[in-house]
Design an enzyme around this catalytic site. Structure first.
Site, mmCIF file in Angstrom:
data_model
loop_
_atom_site.group_PDB
_atom_site.id
_atom_site.type_symbol
_atom_site.label_atom_id
_atom_site.label_comp_id
_atom_site.label_asym_id
_atom_site.label_seq_id
_atom_site.Cartn_x
_atom_site.Cartn_y
_atom_site.Cartn_z
ATOM 1 N N GLY A 1 3.082 -0.960 -8.667
ATOM 2 C CA GLY A 1 4.222 -0.989 -7.774
ATOM 3 C C GLY A 1 5.070 -2.210 -8.052
ATOM 4 O O GLY A 1 4.634 -3.141 -8.748
ATOM 5 N N GLN B 1 11.334 -8.655 -6.746
ATOM 6 C CA GLN B 1 10.668 -9.115 -7.965
ATOM 7 C C GLN B 1 11.565 -9.015 -9.202
ATOM 8 O O GLN B 1 11.256 -9.586 -10.244
ATOM 9 C CB GLN B 1 9.373 -8.325 -8.206
ATOM 10 C CG GLN B 1 8.304 -8.622 -7.172
ATOM 11 C CD GLN B 1 7.054 -7.808 -7.416
ATOM 12 O OE1 GLN B 1 7.001 -6.641 -7.068
ATOM 13 N NE2 GLN B 1 6.055 -8.406 -8.047
ATOM 14 N N CYS C 1 -0.713 -9.454 -8.599
ATOM 15 C CA CYS C 1 0.723 -9.272 -8.392
ATOM 16 C C CYS C 1 1.438 -9.652 -9.686
ATOM 17 O O CYS C 1 1.107 -10.673 -10.294
ATOM 18 C CB CYS C 1 1.184 -10.163 -7.241
ATOM 19 S SG CYS C 1 2.945 -10.041 -6.909
ATOM 20 N N LEU C 2 2.420 -8.842 -10.081
ATOM 21 C CA LEU C 2 3.164 -9.130 -11.312
ATOM 22 C C LEU C 2 3.909 -10.463 -11.216
ATOM 23 O O LEU C 2 4.257 -11.045 -12.234
ATOM 24 C CB LEU C 2 4.150 -7.997 -11.610
ATOM 25 C CG LEU C 2 3.512 -6.634 -11.932
ATOM 26 C CD1 LEU C 2 4.578 -5.542 -11.981
ATOM 27 C CD2 LEU C 2 2.746 -6.694 -13.241
ATOM 28 N N HIS D 1 1.241 -3.939 0.172
ATOM 29 C CA HIS D 1 1.542 -5.116 -0.662
ATOM 30 C C HIS D 1 3.044 -5.151 -1.003
ATOM 31 O O HIS D 1 3.687 -6.202 -0.890
ATOM 32 C CB HIS D 1 0.680 -5.023 -1.935
ATOM 33 C CG HIS D 1 0.950 -6.054 -2.990
ATOM 34 N ND1 HIS D 1 0.001 -6.943 -3.430
ATOM 35 C CD2 HIS D 1 2.070 -6.323 -3.728
ATOM 36 C CE1 HIS D 1 0.525 -7.724 -4.372
ATOM 37 N NE2 HIS D 1 1.779 -7.367 -4.570
ATOM 38 N N GLU D 2 3.611 -3.987 -1.369
ATOM 39 C CA GLU D 2 5.037 -3.936 -1.736
ATOM 40 C C GLU D 2 5.937 -4.140 -0.511
ATOM 41 O O GLU D 2 6.956 -4.813 -0.598
ATOM 42 C CB GLU D 2 5.383 -2.623 -2.444
ATOM 43 C CG GLU D 2 4.605 -2.340 -3.724
ATOM 44 C CD GLU D 2 4.590 -3.476 -4.729
ATOM 45 O OE1 GLU D 2 5.518 -4.317 -4.739
ATOM 46 O OE2 GLU D 2 3.610 -3.539 -5.494
ATOM 47 N N HIS E 1 6.345 -7.694 0.201
ATOM 48 C CA HIS E 1 7.338 -8.364 -0.659
ATOM 49 C C HIS E 1 8.732 -8.328 -0.025
ATOM 50 O O HIS E 1 9.509 -9.264 -0.176
ATOM 51 C CB HIS E 1 7.426 -7.662 -2.021
ATOM 52 C CG HIS E 1 6.468 -8.175 -3.052
ATOM 53 N ND1 HIS E 1 6.487 -9.464 -3.528
ATOM 54 C CD2 HIS E 1 5.464 -7.551 -3.730
ATOM 55 C CE1 HIS E 1 5.535 -9.604 -4.452
ATOM 56 N NE2 HIS E 1 4.897 -8.459 -4.587
HETATM 57 ZN ZN ZN Z 1 3.302 -8.094 -5.798
#
Ligand code: ZN
Length: 172
Positions: free
Chosen positions: A47, A52, A96-97, A138-139, A142
């Site tokens: 995701g 991000q 997380c990216l 999680h998304e 963000h």
């Molecule tokens: Zn993340």
């Protein structure tokens, strides 16, 4: 640090900012959605939130099929997602990216109902459990400037930040 796919990394301040609702689905929003999907698939990630990639809009990309190990549903973008209901609770590992190399056990609900708008403007709901519910939560975090380590006890987060910055020094 080299960043081949343009994903912002902590401590970029945009990652801590609250995102604004998508007002109308115009060509700009569709272009951002396309970029989010290709970035998520190239990373690769389960995701991705718009913040991000530097866009403070309430948009997330998710790849449910990849998460649940099925061909369907395929990668999608959700606009203005709202968590309607959650249930249960469990610890599981998250990464997380935007926090490369950092993983931790995070407590979250195990089931959720999410309401969102798709790219043709239809308001829909999705019920999710297990790791898909975790990824969606999680998304959504963000979009409010919350990273997964913000959900950990402060002492644990401090150690992880030290590890993160040490690692940045090491790869630079
Ligand atoms: Zn993340």
């Amino acid at each position: 640090m080299a960043d081949p796919v343009g994903i912002l990394k902590y401590p970029n301040p945009l990652l801590a900012a609250k995102s604004a609702p998508v007002e109308s689905i115009d060509i700009r929003i569709r272009a951002i959605a396309h970029r989010m999907l290709s970035t998520m698939l190239m990373a690769p990630g389960y995701g991705l939130a718009a913040s991000q990639v530097g866009v403070l809009k309430r948009m997330l990309a998710v790849d449910p099929g990849r998460i649940i190990g099925e061909p369907e549903p395929g990668p999608m973008v959700m606009l203005n997602p709202v968590v309607l209901e959650t249930g249960g609770g469990a610890l599981d590992e998250e990464g997380c990216l935007s926090l490369p190399g950092i993983y931790a056990l995070v407590g979250r609900p195990t089931w959720m109902v999410l309401e969102y708008t798709n790219l043709v403007g239809k308001r829909l709901t999705m019920e999710a459990d297990g790791y898909l519910a975790r990824c969606l939560l999680h998304e959504v975090d963000h979009l409010d400037g919350i990273l997964f380590w913000d959900r950990l006890p402060r002492s644990q987060r401090t150690v992880m930040k030290m590890k993160y910055f040490t690692r940045l020094e090491w790869v630079r």
